[in-house]
Design a protein around this motif. Structure first.
Motif, PDB file in Angstrom:
ATOM      1  N   LYS A  18      33.166  32.813  13.534  1.00 19.51           N
ATOM      2  CA  LYS A  18      32.120  31.719  13.520  1.00 19.51           C
ATOM      3  C   LYS A  18      32.370  30.876  12.346  1.00 19.51           C
ATOM      4  O   LYS A  18      31.983  29.710  12.461  1.00 19.51           O
ATOM      5  N   TYR A  25      35.339  28.940  22.254  1.00 16.63           N
ATOM      6  CA  TYR A  25      34.594  28.403  23.096  1.00 16.63           C
ATOM      7  C   TYR A  25      35.474  28.164  24.513  1.00 16.63           C
ATOM      8  O   TYR A  25      36.585  27.870  24.311  1.00 16.63           O
ATOM      9  N   GLY A 474      24.180  33.336  20.692  1.00 18.96           N
ATOM     10  CA  GLY A 474      23.922  32.862  19.322  1.00 18.96           C
ATOM     11  C   GLY A 474      22.718  33.711  19.021  1.00 18.96           C
ATOM     12  O   GLY A 474      22.172  33.455  17.764  1.00 18.96           O
ATOM     13  N   TRP A 476      22.529  36.781  18.012  1.00 19.85           N
ATOM     14  CA  TRP A 476      22.987  37.835  16.887  1.00 19.85           C
ATOM     15  C   TRP A 476      22.880  39.087  17.686  1.00 19.85           C
ATOM     16  O   TRP A 476      22.869  40.233  17.211  1.00 19.85           O
ATOM     17  N   GLN A 662      12.965  30.680  12.984  1.00 17.19           N
ATOM     18  CA  GLN A 662      13.173  29.318  12.432  1.00 17.19           C
ATOM     19  C   GLN A 662      13.736  28.148  13.602  1.00 17.19           C
ATOM     20  O   GLN A 662      13.259  27.148  13.733  1.00 17.19           O
ATOM     21  N   ALA A 666      11.924  24.734  15.213  1.00 18.19           N
ATOM     22  CA  ALA A 666      12.490  23.399  15.234  1.00 18.19           C
ATOM     23  C   ALA A 666      12.772  22.807  16.573  1.00 18.19           C
ATOM     24  O   ALA A 666      12.382  21.751  16.690  1.00 18.19           O
TER      25      ALA A 666
ATOM     26  N   GLY B  96      23.397  34.165   6.814  1.00 17.02           N
ATOM     27  CA  GLY B  96      23.035  34.166   8.404  1.00 17.02           C
ATOM     28  C   GLY B  96      22.700  32.815   8.568  1.00 17.02           C
ATOM     29  O   GLY B  96      21.929  32.335   9.261  1.00 17.02           O
ATOM     30  N   PHE B  98      24.206  30.673  10.619  1.00 15.09           N
ATOM     31  CA  PHE B  98      24.480  29.955  11.974  1.00 15.09           C
ATOM     32  C   PHE B  98      24.096  31.105  13.219  1.00 15.09           C
ATOM     33  O   PHE B  98      23.859  32.165  12.801  1.00 15.09           O
ATOM     34  N   GLN B  99      24.080  30.477  14.137  1.00 13.05           N
ATOM     35  CA  GLN B  99      23.666  31.450  15.318  1.00 13.05           C
ATOM     36  C   GLN B  99      24.557  31.196  16.355  1.00 13.05           C
ATOM     37  O   GLN B  99      25.613  32.210  16.375  1.00 13.05           O
ATOM     38  N   CYS B 100      24.739  30.411  17.349  1.00 13.71           N
ATOM     39  CA  CYS B 100      25.775  30.128  18.142  1.00 13.71           C
ATOM     40  C   CYS B 100      27.252  29.600  17.527  1.00 13.71           C
ATOM     41  O   CYS B 100      28.304  30.070  18.135  1.00 13.71           O
ATOM     42  N   GLY B 101      27.165  29.244  16.533  1.00 11.60           N
ATOM     43  CA  GLY B 101      28.253  28.860  15.615  1.00 11.60           C
ATOM     44  C   GLY B 101      29.000  27.570  16.204  1.00 11.60           C
ATOM     45  O   GLY B 101      30.107  27.224  15.445  1.00 11.60           O
ATOM     46  N   LEU B 134      23.756  17.970  14.066  1.00  8.59           N
ATOM     47  CA  LEU B 134      22.777  18.729  14.467  1.00  8.59           C
ATOM     48  C   LEU B 134      22.776  20.122  14.832  1.00  8.59           C
ATOM     49  O   LEU B 134      24.091  20.566  15.025  1.00  8.59           O
ATOM     50  N   CYS B 135      21.852  20.967  14.625  1.00 13.78           N
ATOM     51  CA  CYS B 135      21.838  22.393  15.141  1.00 13.78           C
ATOM     52  C   CYS B 135      20.652  22.554  15.951  1.00 13.78           C
ATOM     53  O   CYS B 135      19.415  22.205  15.411  1.00 13.78           O
ATOM     54  N   ARG B 136      21.217  23.393  16.884  1.00 11.63           N
ATOM     55  CA  ARG B 136      20.035  23.518  17.937  1.00 11.63           C
ATOM     56  C   ARG B 136      19.239  25.027  17.804  1.00 11.63           C
ATOM     57  O   ARG B 136      18.147  25.358  18.267  1.00 11.63           O
ATOM     58  N   CYS B 137      20.204  25.905  16.840  1.00 15.29           N
ATOM     59  CA  CYS B 137      19.799  26.859  16.729  1.00 15.29           C
ATOM     60  C   CYS B 137      18.851  27.558  15.819  1.00 15.29           C
ATOM     61  O   CYS B 137      17.998  28.398  15.486  1.00 15.29           O
ATOM     62  N   THR B 138      19.155  27.148  14.568  1.00 15.88           N
ATOM     63  CA  THR B 138      18.797  27.748  13.027  1.00 15.88           C
ATOM     64  C   THR B 138      17.389  26.964  12.859  1.00 15.88           C
ATOM     65  O   THR B 138      16.740  27.703  11.728  1.00 15.88           O
ATOM     66  N   GLY B 139      17.054  25.664  12.739  1.00 16.29           N
ATOM     67  CA  GLY B 139      16.017  25.159  12.214  1.00 16.29           C
ATOM     68  C   GLY B 139      16.472  24.569  10.919  1.00 16.29           C
ATOM     69  O   GLY B 139      15.849  24.358  10.000  1.00 16.29           O
ATOM     70  N   TYR B 140      17.892  24.593  10.635  1.00 11.45           N
ATOM     71  CA  TYR B 140      18.474  24.123   9.338  1.00 11.45           C
ATOM     72  C   TYR B 140      18.160  25.073   8.024  1.00 11.45           C
ATOM     73  O   TYR B 140      18.843  25.165   7.105  1.00 11.45           O
ATOM     74  N   THR B 141      16.898  25.777   7.894  1.00 13.51           N
ATOM     75  CA  THR B 141      16.522  26.346   6.906  1.00 13.51           C
ATOM     76  C   THR B 141      17.640  27.287   6.083  1.00 13.51           C
ATOM     77  O   THR B 141      17.958  27.205   4.852  1.00 13.51           O
ATOM     78  N   LYS B 142      18.118  28.280   6.875  1.00  9.61           N
ATOM     79  CA  LYS B 142      19.269  28.959   6.356  1.00  9.61           C
ATOM     80  C   LYS B 142      20.461  27.958   5.966  1.00  9.61           C
ATOM     81  O   LYS B 142      21.303  28.683   4.919  1.00  9.61           O
ATOM     82  N   VAL B 144      20.577  24.850   4.806  1.00 11.00           N
ATOM     83  CA  VAL B 144      20.447  24.334   3.462  1.00 11.00           C
ATOM     84  C   VAL B 144      20.434  25.392   2.379  1.00 11.00           C
ATOM     85  O   VAL B 144      20.981  25.241   1.350  1.00 11.00           O
TER      86      VAL B 144
END
Lengths: 768, 155, 297
Positions: A18, A25, A474, A476, A662, A666, B96, B98-101, B134-142, B144
């Motif tokens: 990733k 995908y 996503g 994990w 997190q 969001a 970490g 990323f989530q869905c990537g 845009l990222c829908r998974c992480t809330g951007y915190t990780k 940044v």
């Protein structure tokens, strides 16, 4: 707390591709002779189709297949099952929302496919349409489905205890109306799939689905072929959140087009299709009435929910059913009545979405609590702490609470946000809000059950292959399930190789939804690993002697707690490499040994007559706190700080847990403040791009703080509970309560756009 | 209409015959098998297709392939050095981020463009640089956090 | 959503560009493409020819300070990010820099041009109010040669300008006010990647001791960006500004807009925002100590 070697550790995600761009995908797959599929959608919100002429489209060079209802078997989707089926793969002669699928084409390229769509001539008879569920329920409203009067798909009255009596015993009664709008999953990857009916009639589908087995079941049903002739191969998924936890139109339509053309067909939605025709969080209108004692004890709760179904049922009946149960389970209130309606309208339709109906009802309940607190002169946090329950409680709808860290969550959230200081502060237009949640870890909401299976294979070189039918969208779960296998088996993470989700190869799993993977698939993996471990130890005992109960595995070496015969503890002869045990076993197949695991919790399917049942074997809890600053001149909200404190049981991987929380926060911020769909008079969605459908950017969010409280659930794998969905639930009420604290004005309609807040403040000021 | 163009992509020179209506995103993923550059919206609103053209992060869905004739292009596939993850990729993995990537390639490219021009960016700099991703998974915190960590290490 | 086929041209001088542009009936100029390509993908425009202005970099992509004329000239294809980061712009035209950086995202600003932002004539174009408030002029070339007009005479309606169909915008000329102070405020649902609900550029021109002139321009509250007229009648700079006069300026601003109600916001809200923000910002820029608006109520 128990110490573990792999579980609970901050282990990086195992899907390294990733970060290299190598993760594939659906849209990244290309097959020889693959066609591009495109869908013709209704331009009208409600119309009869008098005729469809596809002859010109068929003649266009490069077009390989055109399909309409006539090319299907005329079988409806199953979705939540009878009696709620209401949708055919392609329109049967009526369209019910702008975007309803009428026909589809497969062509050699995208431009040809789009040209072909423009050549299909459809003759419509426009019908009057209705977009508001309360209007749709009125006599004389346009009837959207022939068999459903007044557009009411579901009407249920649930009496948990005796609310009427309890209201009589209450000192004060509060009544409010709350309204929440729709929300898109907003997956960055547009929906899509590739289907191919091969020469043997086997349907292969490459999909980003969250639940391969539901997709397989639906496709086998719709095409009337055995399930074994449907193979779902999962690709990496660019998001999930419920969007793909059931079969999606693209999977059915790409399969139809492949069946007709004999070639592989790829269907990928445009962003506009994605936003205007895929599932959404159900909008709800909620009338909430709460009875309290002067000291703040909650006595009775009565809620009337009118859920906007959109054009089709999909999972609406189940979503609403769960929302009703949770309405009785948020805080301790023994007597609850919930009347719920699921109403058809001519709009894109709702489906499963992270939280499954609960963010809506939690917004109403948690918002009203702050109003009650203000009226009673009790601090909102104190009022909540006064009404929480603990381990051992059974909620009115029958949820059995086996572990509960709600108190710890509330206290920690308040501490971490600086609740008391903000409350004391004289900063104008700064406020703090708090809200909490309860959510299942897996839910028995479908008649199929609620189970997962796993296989663990030990190889003679000491490596271990984990096969799971679960889909990591996503979340994990590839990493966390590997950790569970590694911990149980006593091997290091680098020895685990995971193979996930290919219905032909991996064991059955109901999918990645309902916050179920860690709890249910995790338990299945743990059982499989234990089965394998027992076999390995049995083979070792046969080889070395000693007793099975004295053996354990550490870092891939089978060892004994005790000396065996004359051989002393720690000597190499009581240390047996895992791979050698595989070779020593008489059960080995080739040179591998298999452990099998199946887990189905002791949960209950909902009793449809009473609406009760302990649908999950464990429940997660959390409290969130928000700090906002509101600009009274514009109504803009600055979210200054946000904390999510969760009881997830034992976290399998804290990085993954924090990430889930997190990300959910969001999404909740978007739900609370900016995300909305509006429809013009003809039912067209105006927010049809990411420019208009506003999901939070990094600029809109503070650093999102998370904490995990120290709770262990006895049934969860190593004590773990689910965390996928919960995080979104308390976000909107926490923020809205903070705005209420900051401005004295309570927003009852989501999202709380600057304009709504501005008018709210102005209206409340004019009353002064 | 087709046109012969020459690009240096991830340090490799490509002479390509390309249709005028082909976007850079399509060229990369459909013609050159560089599928790391994702198509998320096609209108520059999500940033999933971000690549670096002559040092600048751009949405490759809003760039014509013919338009960047003669340019140097870096995609996510070009981030690895000597077959090893770059520090930025390694930190994304370790923390970490990323989530869905799906947004990750674009996010990495925005971060890379930032760090190339500003080796020790402030949080505000980082937020501005990835505001279009845009990222829908992480809330951007990780995310940044990860970019900040690389910045600090550079210091 | 895919681009249809078209002929691509890359002229390397202005005459050639104008010649192709004039001869090709259905042709479009490609600056940054951040608007054009979206419109083409959606089928809103279907050009047969696309004329890329990148070959004209040397004459269209620059920012220069003309000391003798005390003005700044910006080439039409200068990217919004170059404008936002230009030391010349941040020093002499800070409100334009603020407006430029508020556009979309870095990726969009790296590609999108100031000429495109102006020529698309969106009522929400972020640089328009700033340029109007500074009193900018635009220079255009066509087959009849060169002409220039004040930007205030450029916009006619949404996506409509007084530019000839086959003219090319080449330069934007902005006079420099040595003693000025100002700000650009963009009210939007998101803090990035957004289209304004209302936007306001305010520039206060002053001598070292006092305010001489105030210019206000507004976006997203009328069919075009609006330069508020007649402020001098209310305030001629002869005496210190007081809160009563500020409210008058706010009212004057509201009188000159014609906002619509759409899915982003209502007309009433937009009007109130213009009033509140004009009053607040004028107050902050002119009153000593930058008093808060509420205190003045």
């Amino acid at each position: 707390m128990k110490t573990f070697t792999v579980v609970g550790k901050r282990i990086p995600n195992i899907d390294i591709e990733k970060v290299t761009g190598d993760a594939k995908y659906v849209n990244d797959l290309f097959f020889p002779n693959m066609l591009c599929g495109k869908i013709l959608r209704s331009p009208y919100a409600h119309a009869n189709i008098k005729s469809i002429d596809v002859s010109r489209a068929k003649k266009l060079e490069g077009v390989k297949a055109v399909v309409t209802f006539k090319d299907t078997l005329g079988i409806k989707w199953i979705q939540v099952g009878p009696p709620f089926e209401d949708k055919y793969p392609l329109s049967e002669g009526k369209v019910r929302y702008v975007g309803d699928e009428i026909a589809a084409v497969a062509a050699i390229d995208e431009n040809t496919a789009e040209k072909a769509l423009s050549l299909i001539k459809v003759d419509y008879e426009k019908l009057p349409s209705v977009f508001n569920p309360e209007e749709a329920m009125l006599p004389g409203a346009p009837q959207i489905h022939e068999h459903v009067e007044n557009n009411i798909s579901v009407h249920r009255v649930r009496n948990y205890g005796n609310a009427e009596k309890a209201f009589q015993k209450s000192d004060l009664i509060f009544e409010d109306k709350f309204v929440v709008g729709p929300q898109s999953h907003g997956n960055l990857e547009p929906n899509g799939s590739i289907s191919y009916f091969d020469e043997k009639g086997v349907l292969h589908v490459w999909s980003s689905t969250q639940s391969p087995y539901f997709v397989r079941k639906e496709l086998s049903h719709i095409f009337d072929i055995p399930v074994s002739k449907v193979i779902i191969k999962r690709m990496y998924a660019g998001g999930g959140f419920g969007a793909r936890s059931k079969v999606c139109e693209d999977e059915i339509i790409s399969a139809l087009l492949s069946q007709k053309s004999g070639q592989p067909v790829k269907v990928i939605y445009s962003r506009e299709e994605e936003l205007t025709t895929t599932r959404i969080r159900h909008p709800m209108i909620m009338y909430l009435k709460t009875g309290v004692k002067k000291d703040g004890n909650f006595m009775a709760r009565e809620m009337k929910i009118i859920a906007d179904n959109g054009a089709y049922n999909h999972c609406g009946p189940a979503v609403l059913g769960y929302a009703v149960m949770v309405t009785s389970s948020l805080y301790k209130v023994k007597d609850v009545k919930v009347e719920s309606y699921l109403v058809y309208t001519n709009k894109h339709f709702g489906g499963p979405y992270r939280g499954y109906g609960v963010p809506q009802v939690a917004f109403a309940i948690e918002s009203q609590i702050d109003k009650i607190a203000k009226e009673l002169g009790i601090d909102p946090l104190e009022l909540r702490l006064k009404n929480i329950y603990e381990k051992g409680y059974v909620t009115p709808c029958g949820f059995k609470i086996t572990s509960c860290g709600l108190k710890e969550c509330l206290e920690k959230a308040a501490e971490a946000i600086g609740y008391k200081d903000i409350k004391k502060s004289s900063d104008p237009f700064t406020g703090v809000g708090i809200a909490s949640l309860i959510h299942c870890s897996g839910a028995r909401v479908y008649a199929d059950g609620d189970f997962s299976s796993a296989t663990v294979k030990a190889n003679s070189d000491g490596f271990v292959t984990l096969l799971v039918g679960n889909a990591d969208c996503g979340t994990w779960s590839n990493t966390t399930l590997s950790q569970i296998a590694a911990e149980e088996l006593g091997v290091s993470m680098d020895k685990i190789h995971l193979i996930c989700m290919d219905t032909e190869k991996t064991p059955m799993d109901m999918g990645s939804w309902g916050s179920r993977t860690t709890f249910i698939a995790g338990n299945a993996v743990k059982i499989a690993a234990r089965d394998l471990k027992e076999q390995l130890i049995r083979a070792t005992v046969k080889e070395l002697g000693g007793k099975e109960k004295d053996f354990y595995i550490n870092d891939g070496i089978i060892q004994s707690y005790k000396s065996i015969g004359k051989v002393k503890l720690g000597e190499s002869t009581v240390q047996f490499p895992l791979g050698d045990a595989v070779l020593a076993s008489t059960e080995r197949i080739g040179q591998s040994l298999y452990g099998k695991g199946h887990y189905e919790p002791n949960s209950e399917f909902i009793d449809r007559s009473t609406g009760t049942g302990n649908i999950s074997a464990a429940y997660s809890f959390a409290a969130h706190a928000a700090k906002v600053k509101v600009d009274p001149d514009t109504g803009e909200t600055l979210l200054e700080d946000f904390v999510g404190v969760h009881d997830v049981g034992q976290p399998i991987n804290p990085i993954a847990v924090e990430g889930q929380i997190q990300g959910a926060i969001a999404q909740g911020v978007g739900y609370a403040l900016m995300e909305k769909f509006t429809y013009d008079d003809n039912g067209n969605v105006l927010e049809n791009s990411f420019a208009d459908y506003k999901m939070p950017t990094v600029m809109d969010l503070p650093f999102l703080k998370t904490h995990i409280v120290d709770i262990v659930d006895d049934e969860g794998p190593f004590g773990a509970k689910g965390v996928g969905e919960p995080g979104i639930i308390p976000v909107a009420p926490a923020i809205i309560n903070a705005i209420y604290d900051a401005t004295g004005s309570q927003i009852k309609i989501l999202p709380a756009t600057p304009e709504k807040i501005y008018w709210g403040i102005k209206k409340d000021r004019s009353k002064l | 209409m087709k046109k012969e163009i020459s690009l240096i992509i991830n340090d490799i020179k490509h002479d390509i015959l390309v249709e005028s209506n082909r976007t850079l995103q399509e060229l990369l993923s459909k013609q050159l098998d560089l599928t790391g550059t994702k198509h998320g919206c096609g209108t520059g609103d999500c940033g999933a297709c971000t690549v670096i053209v002559d040092g600048n992060a751009v949405c490759s869905c809003l760039v014509l392939a013919v338009e960047v004739n003669g340019s140097r292009i870096l995609t996510v596939e070009g981030l690895k050095k000597d077959r090893k993850l770059s520090e930025l990729q390694q930190v994304f993995l370790d923390l970490g981020a990323f989530q869905c990537g799906f947004c990750t390639p674009g996010m990495l490219m925005s971060a890379k463009a930032l760090l190339d021009s500003n080796s020790c960016p402030s949080i505000e700099d980082i937020k501005r640089a990835i505001a279009g991703n845009l990222c829908r998974c992480t809330g951007y915190t990780k995310i940044v956090d990860a970019i900040k960590t690389v910045g600090h290490d550079n210091n | 959503m895919r681009l249809q086929d078209f002929d691509y041209y890359l002229p390397n001088n202005l005459e050639e560009a104008i010649s192709i542009f004039s001869n090709e009936d259905s042709s479009k100029l490609l600056g940054g493409g951040t608007d054009l390509l979206i419109k083409m993908k959606k089928g809103i425009v279907k050009p047969v020819a696309v004329i890329d202005l990148k070959g004209l970099k040397n004459i269209l992509n620059f920012i220069s300070y003309e000391k003798d004329k005390n003005c700044i000239i910006i080439g039409a294809t200068t990217s919004l990010q170059d404008i936002a980061k230009s030391p010349i712009i941040t020093k002499y035209l800070p409100v334009l820099a603020e407006a430029a950086i508020s556009v979309g995202s870095l990726q969009i600003r790296n590609k999108g041009t100031i000429g495109g932002n102006i020529c698309n004539a969106s009522p929400a174009a972020d640089t328009a109010p700033a340029l109007l408030a500074y009193g900018a002029e635009v220079v255009m070339y066509g087959s009849n040669g060169k002409r220039s007009i004040p930007l205030s005479k450029f916009f006619v309606g949404p996506e409509k300008t007084t530019m000839g169909e086959k003219e090319i915008l080449t330069e934007i000329i902005v006079p420099v006010a040595n003693e000025s102070n100002g700000t650009y405020i963009k009210l939007a649902s998101r803090k990035a990647m957004d289209i304004s609900i209302a936007s306001i550029a305010i520039i206060v021109f002053s001598s070292p001791s006092e305010v001489k002139e105030i210019q206000i321009a507004l976006g997203s509250v009328a069919p075009t960006a609006v330069l508020v007229k007649g402020i001098q009648v209310i305030y001629d700079g002869s005496e210190p500004l007081n809160s009563k006069t500020i409210k008058k300026i706010g009212k004057l601003s509201v009188e000159q807009i014609s906002p619509i109600t759409d899915h982003r916001a209502s007309a009433a809200y937009r009007s109130e925002m213009v009033f509140n923000l004009v009053c607040r910002v004028v107050g902050e820029l002119t009153l000593a100590g930058g008093k808060k608006y509420e205190e003045r109520n």
